[in-house]
Design a protein around this motif. Structure first.
Motif: not given
Length: 389
Positions: A20-22, A89-93, A121-123
Motif C-alpha cells: 500500500l503506497l500511503a 506484489l501488487p501495489v495499491y494507493w 509512506v511517502t515521508t
C-alpha cells in the motif's frame, strides 16, 4: 554505539501479499480545493474564509496539486521495479486527505483477496505528521471499513538515511552547485536544506522517547524530562544534510550550508521550528554569491515545493539579487524507487529467502525501527495505530 541501537525494533520477515503506497493527497481541480482543505483542517474549526487564504496557492495552479500525479508515477515505477525483481506484489494507493482515500484502498485490496499488507509512506522522517498520523489514519480506516482483524497492516521503517534516498539528493545538490558555477555565481555558494516546519512541541517529542538524539540516557522521571531540542525529526534532517554535503565535498569542499524550514501554518502564538526559509535567505551575508535550495524534507515536488520555494523563496532571492537554484526532490529517481523496494525486501519473504537480510543505513542513527513504541511521536491524545508495539 548508535543512540537508537538499544531500542531498535526489528521484526522477522513476513509473507506479504500486497503493498500500500500511503500518500497525503491533494485537490485535482478548482472545485476540490476547499473540500480538500476542510479535510486537512477537520476538527480545528477553521472557517472557509480562512481556508480561502490558503487556497490561493492551489488556485494559482488551476486548483490542481501535483502530488497525486506524482504518486501515480511513483506507483507505476514501484510496480515496474517489483516486476523486474519477480516479487509478484501488487501495489495499491491510498491518501489521508483526498481520493483515493485509505478506506477506498483497503476495501479494494481486501476485495482482491489480500490480507497481509506492507505500507510504504511517502515521508522519510520521524514526526507526528510524517509517521504517526499516517499510522493513526490507517487504523481509523480499518475500523471504518470493518476490516480490523481481516487485513493486517505493517509499515517499512523511516528511510531518511537509506542510500536510495540520500544518493539522488547528493547528485541534485552537486548539479545545483555546478549550475551556479556555470552561471558565474559559484564563487561563494551556500546550500539551504529545506524541510516542513512543525510545532516545536511536536518536534521535541518526535521519535522514540527511550533514547535521546544526543545519545545520552533518558533520566527516570517520565515525559517531562524528555529531550527538548528538536527531537529525532530535526536530528534526522541534520544528519541527512551532513551526508549530502560530505557527498559533494570532493568537488565542492568547504561550502556553507544550513537547515531551514518552510510551510509553517497555524496560530502565530504557537512556536514552530525556525528559521523560515525566507528569513534565512534575507539573513545570508552579502559575500554569498549563489544559493542552492534542496527540499530534502520532501520526496516529491508537490505544492509546498512549487509555492513556498519556487514562488515565495524565489521572490525573496530576486529581491536581494541573489542567484538561486532549486534542485529537485527524489521523485521517481530509479535509485529511490529501487531503495523503496529494498526496504520491502528487508521485510518480505519472497525471492531472496536464502540470502541474508541487510538493513542498510548511512548514519549512526539508523537503521531505524520497523515498528514504533506506543508513545513514539505522541504529541496529542493517543489514538489506535498500526505498526506499533
Amino acid at each position: 554505539m548508535p543512540p537508537l541501537a538499544a531500542s531498535s525494533r526489528t521484526v522477522p520477515a513476513t509473507t506479504y501479499d500486497a503493498i500500500l503506497l500511503a500518500g497525503f493527497g491533494g485537490p485535482e481541480g478548482q472545485e476540490d480545493v476547499i473540500p480538500y482543505l476542510r479535510n486537512v483542517t477537520r476538527g480545528r474549526g477553521i472557517p472557509d474564509e480562512r481556508l480561502e487564504e490558503v487556497a490561493h496557492h492551489y488556485r494559482h495552479f488551476g486548483g490542481i496539486s501535483p502530488i497525486n500525479e506524482q504518486n501515480r508515477d511513483l506507483k507505476a515505477a514501484l510496480e515496474a521495479e517489483i516486476a523486474a525483481r519477480g516479487l509478484g506484489l501488487p501495489v495499491y494507493w491510498g491518501n489521508r486527505f483526498w481520493a483515493p482515500y485509505f478506506a477506498d484502498a483497503l476495501r479494494e485490496l481486501h476485495a482482491d483477496g489480500h490480507r497481509t499488507v506492507l505500507v510504504l509512506v511517502t515521508t522519510a522522517f520521524s514526526s507526528y505528521s510524517g509517521c504517526r498520523a499516517y499510522r493513526e489514519d490507517l487504523a481509523t480506516a480499518l475500523a471504518e471499513t470493518g476490516l480490523e482483524g481481516q487485513v493486517e497492516l505493517h509499515k517499512v521503517r523511516q528511510y531518511f538515511d537509506h542510500p536510495g534516498f540520500v544518493a539522488p539528493n547528493v547528485d541534485a545538490v552537486r548539479s545545483g552547485l555546478r549550475s551556479l558555477v556555470e552561471s558565474g555565481n559559484g564563487e561563494t555558494p551556500h546550500v539551504m536544506f529545506t524541510t516542513h516546519s512543525i510545532p516545536t512541541a511536536a518536534a521535541d517529542v518526535s521519535g522514540p522517547r527511550e533514547a535521546r538524539p544526543d545519545g545520552t540516557a533518558v533520566p527516570t522521571g517520565g515525559a517531562d524530562e524528555w529531550f527538548a531540542g528538536g527531537g529525532w525529526y530535526v536530528e534526522q534532517q541534520r544528519a541527512v544534510a551532513a551526508l549530502v554535503m560530505d557527498g559533494v565535498a570532493d568537488e565542492f569542499p568547504g561550502v556553507g550550508w544550513s537547515l531551514v524550514f518552510q510551510s509553517r501554518s497555524g496560530s502565530p502564538e504557537i512556536p514552530w521550528l525556525e528559521p523560515d526559509v525566507n528569513d534565512a535567505i534575507a539573513a545570508l551575508p552579502g559575500s554569498v554569491t549563489g544559493l542552492v535550495m534542496s527540499p530534502v524534507g520532501f520526496v516529491s515536488d508537490h505544492m509546498e515545493v512549487a509555492w513556498d520555494l519556487d514562488t515565495e523563496a524565489r521572490e525573496t532571492c530576486d529581491a536581494r539579487g541573489l542567484a538561486a537554484v532549486r534542485v529537485p526532490t527524489v521523485g521517481v529517481d530509479p535509485r529511490f524507487v529501487a531503495g523503496l523496494i529494498d526496504l520491502v525486501e528487508e521485510r518480505h519473504v519472497g525471492s531472496a529467502d536464502d540470502e541474508p537480510r541487510v538493513r542498510v543505513a548511512l548514519t549512526e542513527l539508523g537503521p531505524w525501527q520497523d515498528v514504533c513504541p506506543t508513545d513514539c511521536c505522541l504529541g496529542r491524545a493517543p489514538k489506535p495505530t498500526v505498526a506499533s508495539v
